[in-house]
Scaffold this motif. Structure first.
Motif, PDB file in Angstrom:
ATOM      1  N   ILE A 622       0.823  -1.202   0.000  1.00  0.00           N
ATOM      2  CA  ILE A 622       0.000   0.000   0.000  1.00  0.00           C
ATOM      3  C   ILE A 622       0.863   1.260   0.000  1.00  0.00           C
ATOM      4  N   VAL A 623       1.981   1.227   0.734  1.00  0.00           N
ATOM      5  CA  VAL A 623       2.875   2.393   0.779  1.00  0.00           C
ATOM      6  C   VAL A 623       3.495   2.635  -0.594  1.00  0.00           C
ATOM      7  N   LEU A 624       3.995   1.568  -1.219  1.00  0.00           N
ATOM      8  CA  LEU A 624       4.616   1.706  -2.540  1.00  0.00           C
ATOM      9  C   LEU A 624       3.606   2.174  -3.586  1.00  0.00           C
ATOM     10  N   LEU A 625       2.367   1.682  -3.522  1.00  0.00           N
ATOM     11  CA  LEU A 625       1.326   2.138  -4.448  1.00  0.00           C
ATOM     12  C   LEU A 625       1.040   3.630  -4.267  1.00  0.00           C
ATOM     13  N   GLU A 629       1.434   6.511  -7.094  1.00  0.00           N
ATOM     14  CA  GLU A 629       0.352   7.454  -7.402  1.00  0.00           C
ATOM     15  C   GLU A 629       0.815   8.897  -7.237  1.00  0.00           C
ATOM     16  N   ASN A 630       1.536   9.161  -6.146  1.00  0.00           N
ATOM     17  CA  ASN A 630       2.046  10.511  -5.886  1.00  0.00           C
ATOM     18  C   ASN A 630       2.943  10.994  -7.025  1.00  0.00           C
ATOM     19  N   ARG A 631       3.843  10.117  -7.504  1.00  0.00           N
ATOM     20  CA  ARG A 631       4.777  10.501  -8.566  1.00  0.00           C
ATOM     21  C   ARG A 631       4.064  10.709  -9.903  1.00  0.00           C
ATOM     22  N   LEU A 632       3.030   9.888 -10.132  1.00  0.00           N
ATOM     23  CA  LEU A 632       2.263  10.054 -11.377  1.00  0.00           C
ATOM     24  C   LEU A 632       1.537  11.391 -11.393  1.00  0.00           C
ATOM     25  N   SER A 639      10.266   8.353 -11.767  1.00  0.00           N
ATOM     26  CA  SER A 639      10.245   7.861 -10.375  1.00  0.00           C
ATOM     27  C   SER A 639       9.111   6.867 -10.170  1.00  0.00           C
ATOM     28  N   ALA A 640       7.960   7.124 -10.822  1.00  0.00           N
ATOM     29  CA  ALA A 640       6.823   6.204 -10.706  1.00  0.00           C
ATOM     30  C   ALA A 640       7.211   4.824 -11.231  1.00  0.00           C
ATOM     31  N   LEU A 676      -6.141   5.231 -12.640  1.00  0.00           N
ATOM     32  CA  LEU A 676      -4.817   5.757 -12.981  1.00  0.00           C
ATOM     33  C   LEU A 676      -3.741   4.696 -12.759  1.00  0.00           C
ATOM     34  N   LEU A 677      -3.811   4.023 -11.598  1.00  0.00           N
ATOM     35  CA  LEU A 677      -2.797   3.017 -11.256  1.00  0.00           C
ATOM     36  C   LEU A 677      -2.891   1.800 -12.164  1.00  0.00           C
TER      37      LEU A 677
END
Length: 686
Positions: A622-625, A629-632, A639-640, A676-677
């Motif tokens: 969940i943290v990595l996802l 999402e933040n980088r996208l 970075s994504a 998006l993901l």
């Protein structure tokens, strides 16, 4: 018990202290893996203030305010500092804590040995036991150190507070005796400073050290003043000074360690107890006689974490109340009358009762705990040892057989105490062994049932746990409302873990109906309401908790999370910021703060918090996802891709996509930009 020669210098003390180490290690060598219990969890395991990550002045100072329920109150700073250092080097590994506890216990016994040795050389005793000083001091320290009743203060990790306070207390007495006997002005100044520092450190470990000035006064009268000096005006003024100092220290500590007026604070605590102040005062003489019976007849099957003691409702209900009060008053009076003729006996008795004044009188504490005897019993075996040595010396030449029999008896007694302590320590090995033992000794008491139920819950036997909680509702409870509320709360937790949220909520409401101040039940109710997506109801109850647990980071994080789910990231961030001030390394708070900042468009700062969450909980999907999402959203596709590759090394694409789809169905879960993901994952796969 042979003639001794003090001229041997350091050989005898070192030999005796070495022997004490052999015995204490033998008795406690099976404790290094003993589990966490009871108050260990709120005071250490769940106490973020103690979880040092670096040794710097600010972090160390924070540990001085590590009260489990408030970070605004100075709380046993010396004890808390030692726990924090243990955490820094070993986290929640119990071995380091037990090594430190055992070292404290051994050090205390060694200082006790040296203190008694010096008391035997004091003006009022030096000619009475000239050839037996080492034997008396060794036996006194060994009997105290190996008594099984001390296991609760040594093996129960959090009770380091009692043992550490005891160590500095006896160290202060030792320095006081050396100060009395020193002729050098320079040494006297240094020793006086050492007495003061020992007193301060003892107070900083646990507040019951307030009796220290009166203990010094008792030592002064007993061992350093002749009977014709006791009417001296100077002695009287010292007595007034010592008592006044104890009162002033007590009042000062009350205002330092309590957030409100001490009298109002004590009154508020009595409101939560099933007994009044008068009932507690009437019950404690029976408790102290119970302690004395456990001290002098310390069979492991008599010791327990729980003792069933019926509360005294009047002087004759139960009838033993009046008898116990008379016996206690007789023992105190007897101790006073013996100070001149048998100073060791009088001092041992009076020191015992003096150091039960704090925890066995008016304070609204629970009725019985064995660790409360750690300090009071320090000189209780002094007269016993002196009597044994005197008898041995009497028969050594006259009746050799009796002399050898006594030597054998004392040797066997020490070995038996060592063995009984070792046996008692086996009970502390796990939660299961501790509470099975308590259940045998107090089968009608709710507390062992509740803790055994908690154990069965921890190993997944939910039905067995529910059965025991149900049984606890009709068992004896020292605090009926709080106890029943706790059982209902824990039953609610079982249903919450099973996903039966409606049933869990019903039990939480039952807990709060019986005892509205049960904040744990209200906190868990909020979790259940969140699981059902009932945000307004959750917010209502979290707002009822926050005034009481204003600085509790879990509550602050939960309030922020609910606001986040209500699409109020800016308001949520205020609570996450406060939570991070208390627990800067918490995974959940950092994760939520990162998400909130992302929703506010502050992607770069949000990424920093998300990376912190990843450091704390590495390989967390969940943290990595969230970072992907933040980088996208920040437009940083490179970075994504990098973080997605980290995910792919751990999980397959199908697993990741399935997880993203499932999380959208969970009302309580973190909201992700699913489309998006999923599109990004599929594009990278293509």
């Amino acid at each position: 018990m042979t003639n001794e020669h003090p001229a041997h210098g350091y050989i005898w003390p070192c030999f005796n202290i070495g022997l004490l180490f052999v015995f204490v290690f033998s008795a406690y060598s099976n404790t290094f893996q003993a589990a966490w219990h009871l108050d260990d969890y709120p005071n250490i395991i769940r106490n973020a203030q103690l979880h040092l990550r670096s040794i710097d002045s600010f972090s160390l100072l924070k540990t001085f305010f590590a009260h489990p329920e408030s970070s605004r109150v100075l709380y046993r700073p010396i004890s808390c500092l030692t726990f924090a250092l243990n955490w820094y080097w070993g986290k929640d590994n119990v071995v380091g804590y037990h090594i430190v506890n055992l070292f404290i216990h051994f050090s205390t016994a060694s200082i006790l040995f040296l203190t008694i040795l010096n008391l035997l050389k004091s003006p009022n005793l030096k000619n009475k036991f000239r050839n037996s000083q080492y034997t008396i001091a060794f036996l006194s320290a060994a009997f105290w150190m190996l008594n099984p009743i001390q296991t609760q203060a040594v093996t129960y990790i959090v009770q380091r507070m009692s043992s550490l306070s005891g160590m500095f207390y006896i160290l202060g007495i030792y320095f006081y005796i050396k100060w009395k006997c020193s002729d050098s002005q320079r040494n006297r100044t240094l020793l006086f400073l050492a007495v003061f520092m020992s007193f301060a450190f003892s107070l900083g470990s646990k507040e019951n050290a307030v009796t220290f000035p009166i203990a010094l006064l008792l030592i002064e009268f007993t061992f350093f003043k002749e009977s014709n000096q006791l009417n001296d005006r100077k002695v009287f003024s010292r007595a007034v000074l010592a008592i006044t100092l104890s009162i002033l220290v007590t009042v000062t500590l009350a205002f330092l360690f309590m957030e409100k007026n001490p009298i109002a604070y004590i009154d508020s605590l009595y409101e939560k107890r099933p007994f009044s102040l008068l009932e507690r005062v009437m019950t404690q003489p029976r408790v102290i006689l119970l302690y004395l019976s456990l001290i002098f007849f310390p069979l492991p099957n008599r010791l327990s974490i729980v003792h069933d003691v019926v509360i005294s409702r009047s002087l004759f209900e139960p009838w033993t109340t009046f008898v116990s009060i008379v016996v206690i008053l007789f023992l105190i009076g007897f101790g006073l009358t013996q100070l001149k003729k048998r100073p060791i006996l009088g001092f041992g008795l009076l020191f015992f009762f003096l150091n039960h004044l704090v925890e066995s009188t008016i304070l609204p504490l629970e009725m019985v705990f064995e660790h409360r005897n750690y300090l009071p019993t320090m000189f209780l075996f002094f007269p016993v040892s002196a009597a044994l040595v005197r008898v041995a010396n009497y028969y050594r030449e006259k009746k050799r057989f009796i002399y050898l029999m006594e030597i054998s008896f004392v040797s066997i007694l020490i070995i038996c105490l060592c063995g009984m302590t070792c046996l008692r320590n086996m009970v502390w090995a796990t939660e299961k062994t501790l509470w099975e033992d308590a259940l045998v000794k107090a089968p009608k008491n709710a507390k062992p049932l509740q803790n055994m139920a908690a154990y069965y819950k921890s190993i997944g036997q939910m039905d067995k746990a529910l059965e025991l909680y149900e049984l606890s509702l009709s068992s004896y409870q020292e605090r009926p409302n709080q106890s029943k509320s706790l059982s209902f709360n824990n039953m609610g937790n079982i249903y919450l873990s099973k996903g039966e949220y409606e049933k869990a909520i019903r039990y939480y409401y039952k807990a709060l109906h019986i005892y509205p101040d049960q904040q744990r039940a209200r906190f868990n109710l909020v979790l259940a309401l969140i699981k059902m997506g009932k945000w307004e109801a959750a917010l209502k109850h979290i707002d009822l908790i926050l005034p009481t647990y204003y600085n509790h980071y879990n509550c602050l994080n939960l309030k922020g999370y609910v606001l986040l789910k209500q699409n109020e990231p800016k308001a949520a961030m205020q609570y996450f910021t406060r939570a991070l001030q208390i627990a800067p390394d918490d995974r959940n708070v950092n994760l939520n703060a990162g998400i909130a900042l992302g929703l506010m468009g502050n992607y770069q700062q949000g990424e920093r918090y998300l990376k912190k969450a990843d450091q704390v909980s590495s390989n967390d999907m969940i943290v990595l996802l969230c970072i992907v999402e933040n980088r996208l959203k920040a437009g940083d596709k490179l970075s994504a891709v990098k973080y997605l590759e980290n995910l792919r090394r751990l999980f397959s694409d199908d697993t990741i996509v399935t997880f993203v789809k499932n999380i959208s169905k969970d009302k309580s879960a973190i909201s992700l930009s699913n489309d998006l993901l999923i599109q990004f994952i599929q594009d990278q796969n293509g």
